[in-house]
Design a protein around this motif. Structure first.
Motif, short mmCIF file in Angstrom:
data_model
loop_
_atom_site.label_atom_id
_atom_site.label_comp_id
_atom_site.label_asym_id
_atom_site.label_seq_id
_atom_site.Cartn_x
_atom_site.Cartn_y
_atom_site.Cartn_z
N PRO A 1 0.97 -1.14 -0.16
CA PRO A 1 0.20 0.00 0.19
C PRO A 1 1.00 1.35 0.17
CG PRO A 1 -0.65 -1.73 1.70
CD PRO A 1 0.40 -2.24 1.10
N ASN A 2 0.95 1.99 -0.82
CA ASN A 2 1.51 3.38 -1.16
C ASN A 2 2.96 3.28 -1.39
OD1 ASN A 2 -0.77 4.65 -1.08
ND2 ASN A 2 -0.66 5.75 0.81
N ARG A 3 3.47 1.84 -1.50
CA ARG A 3 4.72 1.96 -1.57
C ARG A 3 5.21 0.77 -2.98
NH1 ARG A 3 8.38 1.81 3.76
NH2 ARG A 3 7.72 3.97 4.41
N VAL A 4 6.02 1.21 -3.71
CA VAL A 4 6.36 0.35 -4.89
C VAL A 4 7.87 0.54 -5.03
CG1 VAL A 4 5.98 0.01 -7.29
CG2 VAL A 4 4.19 1.10 -5.85
N PRO B 1 5.23 14.27 -8.41
CA PRO B 1 5.87 15.12 -7.65
C PRO B 1 5.05 14.73 -6.34
CG PRO B 1 5.50 16.29 -9.61
CD PRO B 1 5.00 14.80 -9.79
N GLY B 2 5.99 14.93 -5.10
CA GLY B 2 5.34 14.79 -3.73
C GLY B 2 5.63 13.32 -3.36
N ASP B 3 5.80 12.24 -4.34
CA ASP B 3 6.38 11.04 -3.92
C ASP B 3 7.59 11.07 -3.12
OD1 ASP B 3 3.93 10.11 -5.22
OD2 ASP B 3 5.22 8.88 -6.94
N LYS B 4 7.89 9.91 -2.18
CA LYS B 4 9.24 10.05 -1.63
C LYS B 4 10.11 8.92 -1.95
CE LYS B 4 7.30 12.39 2.54
NZ LYS B 4 6.75 11.84 3.85
N ILE B 5 11.43 9.17 -2.02
CA ILE B 5 12.34 7.97 -2.14
C ILE B 5 12.68 7.58 -0.78
CG2 ILE B 5 14.46 7.17 -3.40
CD1 ILE B 5 12.35 8.27 -5.28
N PHE C 1 14.72 1.21 -6.60
CA PHE C 1 14.11 2.29 -5.79
C PHE C 1 13.10 2.05 -5.09
CE2 PHE C 1 16.63 4.44 -8.85
CZ PHE C 1 17.16 5.39 -8.40
N LEU C 2 12.73 2.19 -3.68
CA LEU C 2 11.45 2.05 -3.14
C LEU C 2 10.94 3.12 -2.93
CD1 LEU C 2 9.48 0.33 -1.30
CD2 LEU C 2 10.95 0.76 0.69
N VAL C 3 9.82 3.53 -3.53
CA VAL C 3 9.08 4.96 -3.60
C VAL C 3 7.80 4.63 -2.75
CG1 VAL C 3 7.97 6.33 -5.30
CG2 VAL C 3 10.16 5.09 -5.89
N GLU C 4 7.68 5.79 -1.81
CA GLU C 4 6.28 5.86 -1.34
C GLU C 4 5.52 6.95 -1.98
OE1 GLU C 4 5.86 5.90 3.39
OE2 GLU C 4 5.45 8.06 2.78
N GLN C 5 4.45 6.36 -2.55
CA GLN C 5 3.57 7.39 -3.56
C GLN C 5 2.63 7.99 -2.55
OE1 GLN C 5 2.50 4.57 -6.48
NE2 GLN C 5 4.07 5.35 -7.93
N GLU C 6 2.55 9.24 -2.99
CA GLU C 6 1.57 10.33 -2.19
C GLU C 6 0.11 9.54 -2.76
OE1 GLU C 6 1.69 14.73 -1.42
OE2 GLU C 6 1.31 14.36 -3.44
#
Length: 121
Positions: free
Chosen positions: A8-11, A52-56, A83-88
């Motif tokens: 959830p919210n992380r890819v 934009p707004g996503d976090k690495i 890359f592990l990305v937390e998507q806004e």
């Protein structure tokens, strides 16, 4: 682009050897999680859904909380790079846009009030 695993919210995404540039800029560098500022139109980041707004959160399994700015730059240039990305979430994105619009309206109102001599608002 290869998507390894989704939470959830992380890819997790992999930039393979065919990726010359990531196509994204950041608000800051580590230590700490890095928020995406912009994505180049048609670039790798945009093509895989980074916004934009996503976090690495991490690169190649190394957490950005403890990473130096120089290591971050080196990791971003490596290929392959995971890359592990937390998507806004879309809800957070809408709230951020609404907050930005409200701030602009307040600034315009204050500017108009000052010009009309209403004093401090």
């Amino acid at each position: 682009a290869l998507v390894l695993r989704a939470q959830p919210n992380r890819v997790e995404f992999v930039a393979d050897r065919s990726v010359a540039k990531l196509g994204m800029t950041f608000h800051e560098k580590p230590p700490g999680y890095v928020k995406v500022k912009n994505c180049t139109r048609g670039g790798w980041a945009e093509s895989i859904g980074i916004q934009p707004g996503d976090k690495i959160i991490s690169i190649d399994g190394d957490d950005l909380q403890d990473m130096s700015p120089d290591d971050f730059v080196a990791y971003c240039k490596r290929r392959p790079a995971q890359f592990l990305v937390e998507q806004e979430s879309s809800e957070e994105a809408v709230r951020a846009e609404e907050d930005a619009a409200a701030t602009k309206l307040q600034a315009v109102y204050r500017g108009n009030a000052a010009r009309k001599g209403f004093g401090k608002v």
